[in-house]
Design an enzyme around this catalytic site. Sequence first.
Site, PDB file in Angstrom:
ATOM      1  N   SER A  22       0.818  -1.214   0.000  1.00 45.62           N
ATOM      2  CA  SER A  22       0.000   0.000   0.000  1.00 45.62           C
ATOM      3  C   SER A  22       0.848   1.259   0.000  1.00 45.62           C
ATOM      4  CB  SER A  22      -0.935   0.007   1.218  1.00 45.62           C
ATOM      5  OG  SER A  22      -0.216  -0.225   2.422  1.00 45.62           O
TER       6      SER A  22
ATOM      7  N   GLU B  44      -0.653 -12.340  -0.549  1.00 45.04           N
ATOM      8  CA  GLU B  44      -2.067 -12.447  -0.890  1.00 45.04           C
ATOM      9  C   GLU B  44      -2.355 -13.785  -1.567  1.00 45.04           C
ATOM     10  OE1 GLU B  44      -3.409  -9.177  -3.251  1.00 45.04           O
ATOM     11  OE2 GLU B  44      -2.580  -7.654  -1.911  1.00 45.04           O
TER      12      GLU B  44
ATOM     13  N   ASP C 190       5.419  -6.924   3.142  1.00 44.71           N
ATOM     14  CA  ASP C 190       4.468  -7.379   2.136  1.00 44.71           C
ATOM     15  C   ASP C 190       5.231  -7.868   0.908  1.00 44.71           C
ATOM     16  OD1 ASP C 190       1.801  -7.785   1.669  1.00 44.71           O
ATOM     17  OD2 ASP C 190       1.282  -5.666   1.533  1.00 44.71           O
TER      18      ASP C 190
ATOM     19  N   GLU D  93      -9.642  -9.263   4.391  1.00 40.20           N
ATOM     20  CA  GLU D  93      -9.928  -7.912   3.909  1.00 40.20           C
ATOM     21  C   GLU D  93     -11.283  -7.862   3.214  1.00 40.20           C
ATOM     22  OE1 GLU D  93      -8.020  -4.149   1.450  1.00 40.20           O
ATOM     23  OE2 GLU D  93      -6.833  -5.973   1.711  1.00 40.20           O
TER      24      GLU D  93
ATOM     25  N   LYS E  73       4.144 -11.177   4.352  1.00 42.10           N
ATOM     26  CA  LYS E  73       2.720 -11.375   4.074  1.00 42.10           C
ATOM     27  C   LYS E  73       2.521 -11.552   2.571  1.00 42.10           C
ATOM     28  CE  LYS E  73      -0.355  -8.001   3.795  1.00 42.10           C
ATOM     29  NZ  LYS E  73      -1.003  -8.320   2.480  1.00 42.10           N
TER      30      LYS E  73
END
Length: 239
Positions: free
Chosen positions: A57, A127, A95, A194, A125
């Site tokens: 982000s 996704e 991330d 999320e 982390k």
Amino acid sequence: KHMSDYLSNTATKKRVSAPWVLAQKKNQGLSMLPAYDYPTASLLDQAGIDMLLVGDSVGPVIYGESNTLSVTVDDIVRHTKAVARGCQRAMVISDMPFLSYQTTVESAVLNAGRFLKEAGAQAVKLEGGAEYANIIAALVRAGIPVVAHIGLLPQSVHAVGGYRMFGKNEEERTRLLHDAQSVAAAGAFCVVLECVDPKTAKAITETIAIPTIGIGSGSDCDGQVLVTQDLIGMTIGHV
């Protein structure tokens, strides 16, 4: 309790670890916030935040990008180094950006290894759900703690047609529960949910043995994460 007493006690506590996070299951007390620089990391660490995420982000939040896809491994390495310098207690989590782990297991392990060895993170982390269970398992075998991330996946925003809530219908609920069980079985020590429908997020939280960290997924998760700039009112444009 006086804030100075709280901060002094926090400073003496041991570094947050993956086993400690796992032990907080069902306590509903876990906190995670993104940090991209040294001063923010230092302040959040002193405030007692458990986990600091050096998120992709950083692209839209710091650099004004339209999404997270342009963020590189080198970007995350650089920002992780800054964040790690500001932390004494909080776990620093890097991330894994777009295409840093999706191509091969070998590239995933090498890129994740950079975040720990070169940048000073304690975990990564990534996704994705069941389809990336093999990647999570390989990272864990290599000694790299992993935070999973299911529901809305910003790196896949083009594939899913934009930002929306997930898990409202039975098909999505079933898939998300399967994803959560798969990443837990693969060895992830917690999972970010999320924009997951709160009822589905509650069911996932009650079913799996690892903590859930919610963002826009209701109050029944084991912990919460928000974009720090959104939380403190520094966001320009859409929150």
